[in-house]
Design an enzyme around this catalytic site. Sequence first.
Site, PDB file in Angstrom:
ATOM      1  N   HIS A   1      -5.414  -3.737  -3.051  1.00 47.89           N
ATOM      2  CA  HIS A   1      -5.469  -2.297  -4.357  1.00 47.89           C
ATOM      3  C   HIS A   1      -5.252  -3.417  -5.528  1.00 47.89           C
ATOM      4  CE1 HIS A   1      -4.370   0.361  -1.381  1.00 47.89           C
ATOM      5  NE2 HIS A   1      -3.650  -0.306  -0.576  1.00 47.89           N
TER       6      HIS A   1
ATOM      7  N   LYS B   1     -11.595   0.065  -1.415  1.00 51.33           N
ATOM      8  CA  LYS B   1     -10.164   1.051  -2.738  1.00 51.33           C
ATOM      9  C   LYS B   1     -10.886   1.264  -3.966  1.00 51.33           C
ATOM     10  CE  LYS B   1      -7.360   1.067   0.513  1.00 51.33           C
ATOM     11  NZ  LYS B   1      -6.709  -0.192   2.144  1.00 51.33           N
TER      12      LYS B   1
ATOM     13  N   SER C   1       0.773  -1.580  -0.022  1.00 53.31           N
ATOM     14  CA  SER C   1      -0.126  -0.187  -0.142  1.00 53.31           C
ATOM     15  C   SER C   1       0.523   1.124   0.194  1.00 53.31           C
ATOM     16  CB  SER C   1      -0.702  -0.325   1.399  1.00 53.31           C
ATOM     17  OG  SER C   1      -0.490  -0.619   2.263  1.00 53.31           O
TER      18      SER C   1
HETATM   19  C1  LIG Z   1      -6.729  -0.135   3.221  1.00 55.46           C
HETATM   20  C2  LIG Z   1      -5.918  -1.644   3.432  1.00 55.46           C
HETATM   21  C3  LIG Z   1      -6.895  -2.582   4.432  1.00 55.46           C
HETATM   22  C4  LIG Z   1      -7.580  -1.554   5.118  1.00 55.46           C
HETATM   23  O1  LIG Z   1      -8.834  -1.680   4.584  1.00 55.46           O
HETATM   24  P1  LIG Z   1      -9.993  -1.039   4.678  1.00 55.46           P
HETATM   25  O2  LIG Z   1     -11.154  -1.132   4.294  1.00 55.46           O
HETATM   26  O3  LIG Z   1      -9.561   0.475   4.470  1.00 55.46           O
HETATM   27  O4  LIG Z   1     -10.355  -1.125   6.341  1.00 55.46           O
HETATM   28  C5  LIG Z   1      -6.234  -3.604   4.573  1.00 55.46           C
HETATM   29  N1  LIG Z   1      -4.679  -3.688   3.440  1.00 55.46           N
HETATM   30  C6  LIG Z   1      -4.094  -2.994   3.117  1.00 55.46           C
HETATM   31  C7  LIG Z   1      -3.094  -4.147   2.024  1.00 55.46           C
HETATM   32  C8  LIG Z   1      -5.271  -1.830   2.418  1.00 55.46           C
HETATM   33  O5  LIG Z   1      -4.184  -1.096   1.950  1.00 55.46           O
END
Ligand SMILES: *Cc1c(COP(=O)(O)O)cnc(C)c1O
Length: 389
Positions: free
Chosen positions: A207, A238, A179
């Site tokens: 992602h 995302k 991320s």
């Molecule tokens: C954003 C993200 C999460 C968390 O997801 P949310 O739905 O925003 O809580 C988990 N893992 C990764 C790699 C992320 O980028």
Amino acid sequence: MSIDFISDELKELKDRALLRHLRTVEGPQDSYIQVNGKSYLSFCSNNYLGLANHPRIKEAAIEAIHRYGWGAGASRLVSGNMTLHEELEKKIAEFKGTEAALLFPTGYVANLGALCALTGKGDVVIGDKLNHASIIDGCRQSGATFRIYPHNDVCHLETLLKRHASFRRRLIVTDSVFSMDGDTAPLPEIVEVAGRYDALIMVDDAHALGVFGQQGKGMIEHCNLHGKIDIIMGSMSKALGSIGGFIAGDRNLIDFLKNKARSFIYTTALPPAACAASLAALELIRENPSLREKLWDNITYLKSRLSQYKNAPAVQSPIIPLVIGTAEETLRVSEKLYQCNILIPAIRPPTVPAGTSRLRISLMATHTTNDIDRLIEAFEKTGALIVAV
Ligand SMILES: *Cc1c(COP(=O)(O)O)cnc(C)c1O
């Protein structure tokens, strides 16, 4: 007991350029967003396909509110389990090519719930150094032995698997797209080594959904690894521009999590309208490959624009990190961009390791080449891009 430590700690954060504050967005999420009454070009959302403000998705949510109301009223196991939760789970499983899927309120708690349910004392979880915070928190809370391998180092992963062969269960966990770095995990190699050492694999595909794969189904589709990943985690927050997390896998895994994942059991179900929005987003992704193509055109264009610079970051996904170094300098560049009406917040420790503070550029399908040109121009003004000689 005095609570002066709070102001002391806040001051210390400020002195080290690590204090965080909220910026208020006064309109919808798009490539241009409204802040302080002004329009800013945003390169900092995970709304890669621009779906957070898509008319069809808004309509789907509104229609669901008319039909189902707003709140779910209770946790899923009590009385909050509604038609749209089940429809969305079915759709996710179909999309991910698994038997079943389970929704969680967010991706963060999906990781927490799954890791804590699946592992505990006597087990070992082995994860990449750059895994998302929610994975790290899940590993810590699970009570399992927690080991970390250097970023994407499959040789070191193998050493750890060998060293922990006597543990009850071995679980490898990795982001598919990292991320804060935007690079990708060597999933085929990880699958191969997991097979040799009898380890389970969990992949956080947050992602990659909507971005990677022929049909936008994520990194497992992209790497052709159907049926090879035991636990697939994803997020609707995302590229789907919505909210909610999920775990996809075998029916047994899902039944197990319904009974054991505390962050599923002890929390209220998602509002049904959020599920309707995610369903509409999945349909849009399926019907409109052009959204994804537009995103990748932008990625390719930015990559070509960056290639003339000495410190050009690697470009492998819509997340492109321009590493600056110190928190102070990164803040300075970010503020300079802000003065050019471009929004890219400084990513600083503890989100990234000390000395690697960065501007994390994220691209959207709705950016134009003109937007990207403006970004490069602004970066040049800040001195953050060094022209190769
Ligand atoms: C954003 C993200 C999460 C968390 O997801 P949310 O739905 O925003 O809580 C988990 N893992 C990764 C790699 C992320 O980028």
